[in-house]
Scaffold this motif. Structure first.
Motif, PDB file in Angstrom:
ATOM      1  N   TRP A  24       0.713  -3.239   3.766  1.00  0.00           N
ATOM      2  CA  TRP A  24       1.676  -2.452   4.597  1.00  0.00           C
ATOM      3  C   TRP A  24       0.585  -0.429   4.058  1.00  0.00           C
ATOM      4  CZ3 TRP A  24       3.912   2.456   1.764  1.00  0.00           C
ATOM      5  CH2 TRP A  24       4.129   2.386   0.747  1.00  0.00           C
ATOM      6  N   GLU A  25       1.173   0.062   4.900  1.00  0.00           N
ATOM      7  CA  GLU A  25       0.815   1.738   4.614  1.00  0.00           C
ATOM      8  C   GLU A  25       1.570   2.174   5.309  1.00  0.00           C
ATOM      9  OE1 GLU A  25      -3.240   1.275   6.287  1.00  0.00           O
ATOM     10  OE2 GLU A  25      -2.839   0.191   8.171  1.00  0.00           O
ATOM     11  N   VAL A  26       1.591   3.494   5.117  1.00  0.00           N
ATOM     12  CA  VAL A  26       1.927   4.971   5.765  1.00  0.00           C
ATOM     13  C   VAL A  26       1.031   5.956   6.662  1.00  0.00           C
ATOM     14  CG1 VAL A  26       2.888   5.959   3.926  1.00  0.00           C
ATOM     15  CG2 VAL A  26       4.286   5.848   5.427  1.00  0.00           C
ATOM     16  N   PHE A  27       1.233   6.360   7.452  1.00  0.00           N
ATOM     17  CA  PHE A  27       0.298   7.440   7.947  1.00  0.00           C
ATOM     18  C   PHE A  27       0.517   8.360   9.073  1.00  0.00           C
ATOM     19  CE2 PHE A  27      -1.711   3.670   9.285  1.00  0.00           C
ATOM     20  CZ  PHE A  27      -2.761   3.850   9.301  1.00  0.00           C
ATOM     21  N   THR A  28       0.354   9.766   8.175  1.00  0.00           N
ATOM     22  CA  THR A  28       0.680  11.612   8.946  1.00  0.00           C
ATOM     23  C   THR A  28      -0.065  11.807   9.150  1.00  0.00           C
ATOM     24  OG1 THR A  28       0.462  12.242   6.983  1.00  0.00           O
ATOM     25  CG2 THR A  28       2.052  11.777   6.916  1.00  0.00           C
ATOM     26  N   THR A  29      -0.255  13.207   9.959  1.00  0.00           N
ATOM     27  CA  THR A  29      -1.475  13.327  10.615  1.00  0.00           C
ATOM     28  C   THR A  29      -1.836  14.190   9.621  1.00  0.00           C
ATOM     29  OG1 THR A  29       0.503  15.422  10.798  1.00  0.00           O
ATOM     30  CG2 THR A  29      -0.151  13.409  12.969  1.00  0.00           C
ATOM     31  N   PRO A  30      -3.196  15.231   9.881  1.00  0.00           N
ATOM     32  CA  PRO A  30      -3.534  15.391   9.117  1.00  0.00           C
ATOM     33  C   PRO A  30      -3.555  16.401   8.155  1.00  0.00           C
ATOM     34  CG  PRO A  30      -5.556  14.656  10.941  1.00  0.00           C
ATOM     35  CD  PRO A  30      -3.949  14.361  11.332  1.00  0.00           C
ATOM     36  N   GLY A  31      -4.110  16.865   7.049  1.00  0.00           N
ATOM     37  CA  GLY A  31      -3.626  17.536   6.516  1.00  0.00           C
ATOM     38  C   GLY A  31      -2.333  17.710   5.387  1.00  0.00           C
TER      39      GLY A  31
END
Length: 202
Positions: free
Chosen positions: A88-95
């Protein structure tokens, strides 16, 4: 009462990724409905979709913004040509911003509830989330992340993600992670660990 937007990925004619016997859109919706159920005692859950309908990538964050959501979580299943890809993985926008706090809180809860699932994360900036400029989280005015529950292209993880026990434990973990990020205390919030001996055949 604060509002939390839960976004079940895909829907309608867009099935998302396909496994041997199930579709991403259906798993995402099942888990999203359960997340909303666990959030209800503490915040107002807002579902971008509660049925099998199609919504564009730009419509989803706009709906959350119109609802004045304090957090936005988009729920998906991953897929790869390699059937051994897993985790599994979780993403956010850069920064670095408040979305990282949301993603980390969810990740801690989700990982604790699913100890046998591999965590795929980026340690380069000191937190668990990966970064990508996904439109569905880029367009929100609040902390946002996109969670990949596991790989539907992996037979074992597809079986797991279609299991009711997994879905309930994972939804509770996601909901409580959201609440953790907002500083909302939850009674009896110890993680429910998904059984390591789940048997549910195709």
């Amino acid at each position: 009462m604060k509002t939390v937007a839960i976004d079940a990925g895909h829907g309608g004619h867009d099935g998302g990724a396909y496994g041997a016997y199930s579709k991403e859109k259906d798993i995402a919706l099942s888990v999203s409905l359960l997340v909303a159920e666990y959030l209800k005692p503490y915040v107002k859950p807002f579902l971008t979709r509660s049925t099998d309908v199609f919504l564009s990538l730009s419509t989803r964050p706009t709906m959350a913004n119109n609802a004045k959501a304090s957090a936005f979580v988009s729920i998906h299943c991953n897929s790869a040509n390699n059937e051994n890809a897993r985790g599994w993985e979780v993403f956010t926008t850069p920064g670095q911003n408040n979305s990282d706090l949301l993603a980390t809180a969810i990740g801690k809860r989700y990982g604790a509830a699913n100890p046998d699932l591999k965590t795929r994360f980026d340690e380069s900036d000191g937190d668990i989330d990966k970064e990508a400029n996904f439109a569905v989280i880029r367009g929100t005015d609040c902390p946002s992340c996109l969670l990949e529950l596991g790989f539907i292209s992996n037979e074992g993880e597809e079986i797991l993600m279609n299991n009711e026990q997994y879905q309930r434990a994972s939804a509770k973990a996601i909901a409580y992670g959201i609440l953790d990020s907002m500083g909302i205390e939850v009674e009896g919030s110890e993680p429910v660990v998904v059984s390591r001996t789940i048997e549910q055949r195709i």
